[in-house]
Write a protein that holds these residues in place. Structure first.
Motif, short mmCIF file in Angstrom:
data_model
loop_
_atom_site.label_atom_id
_atom_site.label_comp_id
_atom_site.label_asym_id
_atom_site.label_seq_id
_atom_site.Cartn_x
_atom_site.Cartn_y
_atom_site.Cartn_z
N GLN A 190 0.84 -1.20 0.00
CA GLN A 190 0.00 0.00 0.00
C GLN A 190 0.88 1.25 0.00
O GLN A 190 1.81 1.35 0.80
CB GLN A 190 -0.87 -0.01 1.26
N LEU A 191 0.57 2.19 -0.89
CA LEU A 191 1.35 3.43 -0.97
C LEU A 191 0.94 4.43 0.10
O LEU A 191 -0.19 4.41 0.58
CB LEU A 191 1.12 4.10 -2.33
N LEU A 192 1.87 5.31 0.46
CA LEU A 192 1.58 6.49 1.26
C LEU A 192 2.10 7.68 0.48
O LEU A 192 3.26 7.69 0.03
CB LEU A 192 2.27 6.42 2.62
N SER A 193 1.25 8.70 0.31
CA SER A 193 1.67 9.89 -0.44
C SER A 193 0.94 11.11 0.09
O SER A 193 -0.02 11.00 0.85
CB SER A 193 1.39 9.70 -1.94
N PHE A 194 1.40 12.28 -0.36
CA PHE A 194 0.82 13.55 0.08
C PHE A 194 0.55 14.45 -1.12
O PHE A 194 1.16 14.30 -2.17
CB PHE A 194 1.78 14.27 1.04
N GLU A 195 -0.36 15.41 -0.89
CA GLU A 195 -0.60 16.44 -1.89
C GLU A 195 -0.23 17.80 -1.30
O GLU A 195 -0.59 18.12 -0.17
CB GLU A 195 -2.08 16.47 -2.31
N LEU A 196 0.49 18.61 -2.07
CA LEU A 196 0.84 19.97 -1.70
C LEU A 196 0.32 20.93 -2.76
O LEU A 196 0.03 20.52 -3.89
CB LEU A 196 2.36 20.13 -1.57
N PHE A 197 0.20 22.20 -2.40
CA PHE A 197 -0.17 23.21 -3.40
C PHE A 197 0.87 24.32 -3.39
O PHE A 197 1.47 24.62 -2.34
CB PHE A 197 -1.57 23.76 -3.13
N ASP A 236 -5.82 4.68 -5.59
CA ASP A 236 -5.12 5.46 -4.56
C ASP A 236 -6.16 6.43 -3.99
O ASP A 236 -6.69 7.27 -4.72
CB ASP A 236 -3.96 6.21 -5.21
N VAL A 237 -6.46 6.30 -2.70
CA VAL A 237 -7.58 7.05 -2.11
C VAL A 237 -7.15 8.42 -1.60
O VAL A 237 -6.26 8.53 -0.76
CB VAL A 237 -8.21 6.24 -0.95
N GLY A 238 -7.80 9.46 -2.11
CA GLY A 238 -7.55 10.82 -1.65
C GLY A 238 -8.32 11.12 -0.38
O GLY A 238 -9.53 10.93 -0.33
N ARG A 272 -7.82 1.55 4.68
CA ARG A 272 -6.72 0.58 4.67
C ARG A 272 -7.24 -0.85 4.81
O ARG A 272 -6.72 -1.78 4.18
CB ARG A 272 -5.73 0.88 5.79
N SER A 273 -8.28 -1.01 5.63
CA SER A 273 -8.84 -2.35 5.84
C SER A 273 -9.53 -2.89 4.59
O SER A 273 -9.72 -4.11 4.48
CB SER A 273 -9.82 -2.34 7.02
N ASP A 329 -5.09 0.51 -2.75
CA ASP A 329 -3.69 0.43 -3.17
C ASP A 329 -2.82 1.56 -2.62
O ASP A 329 -1.60 1.49 -2.71
CB ASP A 329 -3.62 0.41 -4.70
N GLY A 330 -3.45 2.59 -2.09
CA GLY A 330 -2.67 3.68 -1.53
C GLY A 330 -3.53 4.66 -0.76
O GLY A 330 -4.74 4.75 -0.97
N ILE A 331 -2.89 5.38 0.14
CA ILE A 331 -3.53 6.48 0.88
C ILE A 331 -2.82 7.76 0.47
O ILE A 331 -1.60 7.91 0.66
CB ILE A 331 -3.41 6.28 2.41
N HIS A 332 -3.59 8.67 -0.13
CA HIS A 332 -3.04 9.94 -0.62
C HIS A 332 -3.64 11.06 0.23
O HIS A 332 -4.80 11.42 0.09
CB HIS A 332 -3.42 10.12 -2.10
N LEU A 333 -2.84 11.58 1.13
CA LEU A 333 -3.32 12.54 2.12
C LEU A 333 -3.09 13.97 1.63
O LEU A 333 -1.96 14.36 1.32
CB LEU A 333 -2.58 12.31 3.44
N TYR A 334 -4.19 14.72 1.55
CA TYR A 334 -4.06 16.14 1.20
C TYR A 334 -3.41 16.85 2.38
O TYR A 334 -4.08 17.09 3.40
CB TYR A 334 -5.42 16.77 0.91
N ALA A 335 -2.14 17.17 2.27
CA ALA A 335 -1.40 17.72 3.41
C ALA A 335 -1.78 19.16 3.72
O ALA A 335 -1.49 19.65 4.82
CB ALA A 335 0.10 17.62 3.15
#
Length: 308
Positions: A14-21, A203-205, A277-278, A282-288
């Motif tokens: 599972q991926l972990l990622s972030f979003e920036l602006f 990948d879930v936002g 996650r449960s 495939d991934g959690i994409h967190l809007y930081a």
């Protein structure tokens, strides 16, 4: 071919990622390098960077992408068709590739204020995906947006899923979802897209719930999201009178309510991440939201990653 294939990583874990602006001020831009360094401690698989309508902030977008590269992480640039010609798109994408940026989120984008068309050569993200594949082959890894509740501009959820299938057929690699708080709807959508032959990883936002006005705004003015009972209850419990959009609310307990809402909202966000996650996404994409301290607290609390 893109140097790092995120879809290959998704096959393993599972991926972990972030979003920036891109910040609008020089001070904000200088502060962002510190935010990136803090987020780096979680070893995210990528960091995405938003892109303004019509590419008005494309220079800032590319600068943030370079900052992410300098921190030895993978940038994924957003890219829209708004006010873009075929030649203009081609030139911009070549510039990204020349700088080593080979991951892209292909979007239609929001119409500029007061307009009701893209004002460019393409009408839809499906057109952009096909164009990128035809012009650049597999040099880009392409993400596309997915709407578990259906895009507000689409006539039905079924039509929206058909469009998502078309994005896949045109060469998209994986899906980044719009925010969705309705878990039962998400499960329905996930099942429905698989039945439609959509095999792309998901990948879930996730937008952290930190501020009342921002939460309501994102749900109702941008995405038409259902605000599930638990979230509505939190908003009601800490409601800022007369309303959270008022610049000078007369609520006597203003600061305490803001703090209590943020605490409850972060706990809600953590539970939501647990649920996603449960499901085996495939991934959690967190809007930081360019706020590393809040993101750090959320990541640590849900145990997704250990800081190194």
């Amino acid at each position: 071919m893109a140097a790092v294939k995120l879809t290959d990583i998704m096959k393993k874990r599972q991926l972990l990622s972030f979003e920036l602006f891109p910040p609008k001020t020089e001070k904000g831009m200088s502060n962002l390098s510190g935010t990136i360094e803090h987020l780096r401690e979680f070893h995210p698989d990528y960091i995405s960077v938003t892109y303004g309508a019509g590419g008005g902030n494309v220079g800032a977008n590319r600068e943030v992408c370079r900052m992410i590269q300098k921190a030895e992480m993978v940038p994924v640039t957003h890219f829209t068709v708004i006010r873009n010609t075929k030649e203009g798109i081609k030139e911009q994408l070549k510039a990204y590739l020349d700088e080593g940026i080979d991951h892209i989120l292909a979007l239609r984008g929001d119409f500029p204020r007061g307009e009701n068309s893209t004002g460019g050569d393409f009408k839809y993200a499906t057109d952009l995906v096909r164009f990128i594949r035809n012009e650049f082959g597999d040099r880009f890894e392409i993400a596309v947006a997915g709407s578990p509740e259906g895009h507000i501009a689409c006539r039905s959820l079924e039509a929206d899923i058909a469009v998502l299938r078309q994005k896949q057929d045109n060469g998209a690699d994986y899906i980044m979802t719009q925010l969705c708080w309705n878990m039962e709807q998400f499960k329905y959508w996930l099942d429905a897209i698989r039945k439609a032959g959509i095999t792309m990883p998901v990948d879930v936002g996730i937008m952290p719930v930190l501020d009342q006005a921002a939460t309501i705004n994102m749900a109702l003015s941008r995405n038409g999201c259902v605000m599930e009972r638990e979230l509505s209850r939190i908003i009601s419990k800490y409601w800022i009178f007369p309303n959270p959009f008022d610049k000078e609310p007369f609520d006597d307990a203003l600061e305490q309510k803001k703090a209590d809402f943020k605490k409850a909202g972060m706990e809600y966000t953590i539970r939501q991440i647990d649920k996603y996650r449960s499901l085996g996404v495939d991934g959690i994409h967190l809007y930081a939201l360019n706020k590393w301290k809040d993101v750090t607290e959320i990541i640590n609390a849900c145990g997704m990653c250990t800081r190194v």
